[in-house]
Motif scaffolding. Structure first.
Motif, short mmCIF file in Angstrom:
data_model
loop_
_atom_site.label_atom_id
_atom_site.label_comp_id
_atom_site.label_asym_id
_atom_site.label_seq_id
_atom_site.Cartn_x
_atom_site.Cartn_y
_atom_site.Cartn_z
N GLY A 53 0.81 -1.22 0.00
CA GLY A 53 0.00 0.00 0.00
C GLY A 53 0.84 1.27 0.00
O GLY A 53 1.85 1.36 0.70
N ARG A 54 0.38 2.25 -0.76
CA ARG A 54 1.07 3.55 -0.85
C ARG A 54 0.36 4.63 -0.05
O ARG A 54 0.69 5.81 -0.16
CB ARG A 54 1.15 4.00 -2.32
N GLY A 55 -0.66 4.23 0.74
CA GLY A 55 -1.44 5.25 1.45
C GLY A 55 -0.97 5.51 2.87
O GLY A 55 -1.42 6.43 3.53
N GLY A 56 -0.06 4.70 3.37
CA GLY A 56 0.41 4.96 4.73
C GLY A 56 1.15 3.79 5.34
O GLY A 56 2.35 3.87 5.61
N GLY A 85 -5.39 13.79 2.41
CA GLY A 85 -5.44 14.89 3.39
C GLY A 85 -4.12 15.18 4.07
O GLY A 85 -4.02 16.13 4.85
N VAL A 170 -9.48 13.22 9.14
CA VAL A 170 -9.77 11.88 9.67
C VAL A 170 -10.60 11.04 8.68
O VAL A 170 -10.59 9.81 8.74
CB VAL A 170 -10.48 11.98 11.06
N GLY A 389 -5.37 5.66 13.78
CA GLY A 389 -4.01 6.08 13.45
C GLY A 389 -3.73 7.54 13.75
O GLY A 389 -2.58 7.91 14.01
#
Ligand SMILES: Cc1cc2nc3c(=O)[nH]c(=O)nc-3n(C[C@H](O)[C@H](O)[C@H](O)COP(=O)(O)O)c2cc1C
Ligand code: SF4
Length: 434
Positions: A53-56, A85, A170, A389
Motif C-alpha cells: 500500500g502507498r497510502g500509509g 489529506g 480523519v 491512526g
C-alpha cells in the motif's frame, strides 16, 4: 539522476477524460488479461509482484484482496481512497488529474479478483474541481466497453461511483471514510471487524490508496517479475515522492523504491533553497518522524524508513532549513492534529490538546525538563490506547524531535538560547493560545 516513470507515463500525453486515448497507450489491456484469470490467480499475481500500500502503512495489497475474496457474501466493494489529506502531499492529485483511467483499471481488476461489481472513489473535498475529469473518464470507459456491463464481452460487470469527501483529515482513515460515504459523521469505527469482512455498508470491502491502485495495471501488463525488478526486495516498484519545504525544486517525483534521501534532496531537488543549511527532514507527512541533517543518508523504502524509527507513509518529504525553529514546526503539527481530532476517543481528544499546551509552554520559555517526561508518557498512552491512526501517531513528530533535537528543546526551556527565536524576541510565541 533519472526518474523511473511507470505511474506518470501518461502525464501530459493523453486527454485524461478520454478512455480512447488511454486505450491507444495500451490502457485496459491489463484488465482484459485479468478478466481471463480467476480471482485466486489475480491475487497470486499481486502476491508475486509484492505490491504494498502507498497510502500509509505499506500493507501487502494481495492480503486485503484475499480477506475480501474469502469473505462470504454476494455484495462486495472496492474503494479508492482519494482523500489525500496529508499536509504537503499532492501525488494522488497528479494521478487523478492526468491518468484517471489507470486508477479505474486497477479498481476493475481488484473487483474481478474479489467478485465486486461496484467501486467508489472518495475524493478529497478540496479536489471537487477534478470531479468532471473523473466523471468523463468513467463515462468514456463505459462507452469504450472497458467498464460497466459485460466488460469486453466477459460477462463481468463493474461500475465506479464518485463521492465527495467531507473536508476532514480523519475521513482519510478507512473506517471513517466508510461512515462518510454512508452519509454519517466521519468517525473511525472500532476494529475488528476489519473492512475485508465488514466494511462499506457492512459488506466485505477492499480499500486502497489511489497510487496503490494505479500500480495494478502495470503489474498485469508487464508481469510480476518485471515489477520485482524495480525497487527493493521488500518494497518493489516505484514510488511517488512529494518533496516540499525549503528545497530549490519542489515537486512530485517518481523514483524506484530505495532511492537515497540525501540524493533526492541534493541531486534531484537541487539542494536547500537560498543555499541555506539543512536543519531537519520530516518523512511521511505531518505524523512522520523528524530527523536531523546528519541522519539523511538513508534509503527510502517502506521497511528501511520504519527501521530508522520513521515511516515512508505516503512518501511526503518536508525539507526544513535553518531559518526555522524546530519547536515551532512541531507546534504547528500538533495544532493541526488537535484541530483534526474527531474527539471520539479520550486519549486523542485530550492528549492532543495537552501535547499542544506543553509544547507551547516550552516554546514560550516557560517549560521544564519534566515537561519532556510528561510528553513521553502522553505519547506512549496515545500510541497504545487511541482508537485510530490519527491518535496513534500525533506524538511522533514530538518524540522524534526530542530525540533528534534535544539541544533545541533545552535551548527553548531557556528561550534566549534558540538562534531563531532569540531574533524574534519571543513575541511570536507569546501570541499562542493555550
Ligand atoms: C487520520 C488518517 C488519515 C488518513 N488519510 C489517508 C488519505 O488521505 N489517503 C490514503 O490513501 N490513506 C489515508 N490513510 C490511511 C488509510 O486508513 C488506509 O490505510 C489506506 O488508504 C490504505 O490504502 P493502501 O493499503 O493502498 O495504502 C489515513 C489514515 C489515518 C489514520
Ligand atoms: S484517535 Fe483521534 S481521530 Fe481517531 S477516533 Fe480517536 S479521537 Fe477520533
Amino acid at each position: 539522476m533519472e526518474e523511473t516513470i511507470v505511474l506518470l507515463r501518461n502525464k501530459g500525453k493523453i486527454d485524461p477524460k478520454s478512455a480512447a486515448d488511454y486505450v491507444k497507450t495500451g490502457g485496459y489491456e491489463a484488465l482484459r488479461k485479468a478478466l481471463s484469470m480467476n480471482g485466486a490467480e489475480i491475487i497470486e499475481e499481486l502476491k508475486q509482484a509484492g505490491l504494498r500500500g502507498r497510502g500509509g502503512a505499506g500493507f501487502p495489497t494481495y492480503r486485503k484482496l484475499q480477506f475480501a475474496y474469502d469473505a462470504p457474501g454476494d455484495v462486495k466493494y472496492i474503494v479508492c481512497n482519494a482523500d489525500e489529506g496529508e499536509p504537503g502531499t499532492n501525488k494522488d492529485r497528479i494521478l487523478l488529474s492526468t491518468d484517471p483511467c489507470a486508477i479505474l483499471e486497477g479498481m476493475a481488476i481488484a473487483g474481478k479478483a474479489v467478485n465486486a461489481h461496484v467501486g467508489f472513489i472518495y475524493l478529497r473535498a478540496e479536489y471537487t474541481y477534478l470531479m468532471p475529469i473523473l466523471e468523463a473518464a468513467i463515462a468514456s470507459s463505459i462507452e469504450e466497453g472497458c467498464l460497466g456491463e459485460n466488460i469486453f464481452g466477459s460477462g463481468f460487470d463493474f461500475t465506479v461511483k464518485l463521492r465527495s469527501g467531507a473536508g476532514a483529515y480523519v475521513c482519510g482513515e478507512e473506517t471513517a471514510l466508510f461512515e462518510s460515504i454512508e452519509g454519517k459523521r466521519g468517525e473511525p469505527r472500532f476494529r475488528p471487524p476489519f473492512p475485508g469482512i465488514k466494511g462499506l455498508f457492512g459488506k466485505p470491502t477492499v480499500l486502497n490508496n489511489v497510487e496503490t491502485l494505479a500500480n495494478i495495471a502495470p503489474i498485469f501488463r508487464n508481469g510480476a517479475e518485471w515489477y520485482r525488478s524495480l525497487g527493493t526486495e521488500n518494497s518493489p516498484g516505484t514510488k511517488l515522492f512529494t518533496v516540499c519545504g525549503n528545497v530549490k525544486h519542489r515537486g512530485v517525483y517518481e523514483f524506484q523504491m530505495g532511492i537515497n534521501l540525501k540524493e533526492l534532496i541534493y541531486e534531484v531537488c537541487g539542494g536547500i533553497e537560498d543555499d541555506r543549511k539543512l536543519l531537519a527532514v520530516q518523512t511521511g507527512g505531518a505524523s512522520g518522524a523528524i530527523i536531523n541533517a546528519e541522519q539523511i543518508d538513508m534509503t527510502l523504502d517502506i521497511d528501511s524508513v520504519s527501521a530508522s524509527g520513521g515511516r515512508l507513509g505516503c512518501g511526503t518529504i518536508l525539507v526544513i532549513d535553518d531559518r526555522n525553529c524546530i519547536i515551532d514546526i512541531v507546534r504547528n503539527n500538533l495544532d493541526f492534529f488537535r484541530d483534526e481530532s474527531c474527539g471520539k476517543c479520550t486519549p486523542c481528544r485530550e492528549g492532543g490538546t495537552r501535547l499542544y499546551q506543553l509544547i507551547s509552554k516550552i516554546a514560550k520559555g516557560q517549560g521544564s525538563v519534566r515537561d519532556l517526561d510528561t510528553i513521553q508518557d502522553l505519547a506512549e498512552t496515545m500510541r497504545l490506547t487511541a482508537l485510530c491512526g490519527l491518535g496513534h501517531s500525533t506524538a511522533v513528530p514530538v518524540t522524534s524531535s526530542i530525540q533528534n533535537f534535544y539541544f533545541e528543546y533545552l535551548s527553548h526551556i531557556d528561550r534566549d538560547h534558540c538562534p531563531v527565536c532569540s531574533q524574534t524576541g519571543g513575541e511570536y510565541y507569546d501570541s499562542f493560545e493555550d
